[in-house]
Design a protein around this motif. Structure first.
Motif, mmCIF file in Angstrom:
data_model
loop_
_atom_site.group_PDB
_atom_site.id
_atom_site.type_symbol
_atom_site.label_atom_id
_atom_site.label_comp_id
_atom_site.label_asym_id
_atom_site.label_seq_id
_atom_site.Cartn_x
_atom_site.Cartn_y
_atom_site.Cartn_z
ATOM 1 N N HIS A 1 0.845 -1.199 0.000
ATOM 2 C CA HIS A 1 0.000 0.000 0.000
ATOM 3 C C HIS A 1 0.884 1.255 0.000
ATOM 4 O O HIS A 1 1.058 1.881 -1.024
ATOM 5 C CB HIS A 1 -0.948 -0.021 1.198
ATOM 6 N N GLU A 2 1.465 1.591 1.170
ATOM 7 C CA GLU A 2 2.350 2.759 1.233
ATOM 8 C C GLU A 2 3.763 2.448 0.734
ATOM 9 O O GLU A 2 4.512 3.364 0.390
ATOM 10 C CB GLU A 2 2.425 3.294 2.665
ATOM 11 N N ALA B 1 -8.003 2.168 -1.208
ATOM 12 C CA ALA B 1 -6.729 2.248 -1.927
ATOM 13 C C ALA B 1 -6.979 2.341 -3.427
ATOM 14 O O ALA B 1 -7.837 1.636 -3.974
ATOM 15 C CB ALA B 1 -5.873 1.025 -1.604
ATOM 16 N N THR C 1 -3.610 5.357 -0.629
ATOM 17 C CA THR C 1 -2.935 4.068 -0.469
ATOM 18 C C THR C 1 -3.644 3.173 0.542
ATOM 19 O O THR C 1 -3.579 1.951 0.449
ATOM 20 C CB THR C 1 -1.470 4.270 -0.043
ATOM 21 N N TYR D 1 -0.589 9.509 -1.102
ATOM 22 C CA TYR D 1 0.518 10.276 -1.669
ATOM 23 C C TYR D 1 -0.084 11.433 -2.460
ATOM 24 O O TYR D 1 -0.927 11.218 -3.342
ATOM 25 C CB TYR D 1 1.369 9.401 -2.595
#
Length: 375
Positions: free
Chosen positions: A249-250, A308, A323, A339
């Protein structure tokens, strides 16, 4: 132990116990894991206010030993392993040659020349293979210890008291990101003051054959303190509120630690070369000169929950991507990590929203984490 990839779904040592408790099970990185036992919100709130008990036996333990174990890990990982004292732990990452993040890790120094690397379940084989390959030129042995451990976590403000009642280990002297060998409810364990919830808590590494005995003992010890069994679903909302990144995800191979706002884990000052150094030095310079998209928190003004991949928008333009997103039991509102372009990353930036199925829902930009426990 074999380094062959695992092809079938795996059960933890606590599988039968989870099912007897009525857990909703789910496939997670090839493991059958408890998603929830009842209400995700109740489990989440229990960890924030009392205590929760988690089975994390899907995590991947890799032991590195030998005279050059530290040097091997210093070359394989981006952190400075030489500065980890005996009994301490360190958050770090393993990167590709191009600087992309393979996984985020915790490294425990168990002895003078013995280290345990804990990888995320979905990346455990990849990390094992990478460390094995990178350690080949060093006097060190890399061992797959995934079958040697079950991992049980007790998390939440009541967790120290609960654990104290079943161990004589010095928990008061055990600092955050430290571990010590001890006995818990008659079971030999590595007791680590680590976790992924934003709360105080402990992770207990034990032999699989001792897992059920330990789980039941902790359940009994925590009964009066309001401890409840918790699944992976509330673990995700807990880490999201705490602003902790989740691999896939991140963090991804498409991002460097500097892209993810975690450049602090890369230690260029350490002795010798390490995999990805050249690419990461360039990424650091680029980030300093022209900041990439930044990781921020977003809090909903309405009730619709982002997921996400949803676009973050401002003035009709896409400025970023979500995310992770979920309802926040603690804040009582939907939240997201995203982001976004540096120009829209400052807390309080006006006009930012998330495109939720064609509708631009208003969101407030905030600094991470959303939640921080009182010390």
């Amino acid at each position: 132990m074999s380094n062959a990839p695992r092809l079938t779904a795996l059960d933890t040592a606590l599988d039968a116990l989870h099912r007897s408790l009525g857990a909703t099970m789910t496939d997670f990185a090839g493991w059958d894991m408890p998603l929830r036992y009842g209400s995700e919100r109740d489990e989440h709130n229990a960890v924030r206010t009392r205590a929760g008990l988690f089975d994390l036996s899907h995590m991947g333990e890799i032991t590195v030993t030998g005279p050059e174990a530290m040097k091997a890990l210093n070359y394989a990982l981006v952190g400075n392993i030489a500065t980890i004292g005996p009994g301490r732990a360190r958050y770090t990452m393993i990167c590709q040659e191009d600087g992309g993040i393979v996984d985020d890790l915790i490294v425990y120094r168990l002895g003078e020349t013995e280290y345990m690397v804990v990888a995320n379940a979905g990346n455990a084989q990849i990390v094992l293979d990478a460390i094995t390959e990178r350690a080949a030129g060093f006097d060190a042995e890399v061992r797959d210890d995934r079958d040697a451990y079950a991992l049980i976590a007790v998390q939440g403000p009541e967790s120290p008291g609960i654990l104290k009642s079943v161990t004589d280990a010095d928990l008061d002297g055990l600092k955050y990101y430290a571990g010590l060998p001890g006995t818990v409810a008659g079971v030999p364990a590595l007791i680590a003051r680590t976790g992924y919830t934003g709360e105080d808590g402990f992770e207990l590494f034990v032999a699989p054959e001792h897992a059920e005995q330990l789980w039941r003992a902790l359940t009994d010890a925590g009964q009066d303190a309001g401890l409840v069994p918790c699944g992976l679903s509330c673990r995700d909302t807990l880490r999201l509120e705490a602003g902790m990144p989740l691999y896939g995800h991140e963090l991804t191979t498409a991002l460097t630690p500097f892209d993810a706002g975690l450049g602090r884990v890369v230690k260029f000052e350490k002795d010798g070369d390490f995999v990805g150094r050249t690419a990461l030095e360039a990424a650091a310079e680029k980030a300093a000169a022209n900041p990439p998209r930044k990781l921020v928190g977003l809090i909903a003004e309405g009730r619709r929950v982002p997921r996400a991949g949803f676009s973050v928008v401002a003035d009709g333009e896409v400025i970023g991507e979500v995310t992770s997103g979920a309802p926040s039991p603690t804040l009582g509102k939907p939240i997201a990590i995203a982001y976004v372009d540096a120009a829209h990353a400052a807390p309080g930036t006006a006009g930012v929203g998330i495109d939720i199925r064609g509708t631009h829902e208003a969101y407030e930009v905030v600094a991470l984490p959303f939640y921080k426990r009182e010390k």
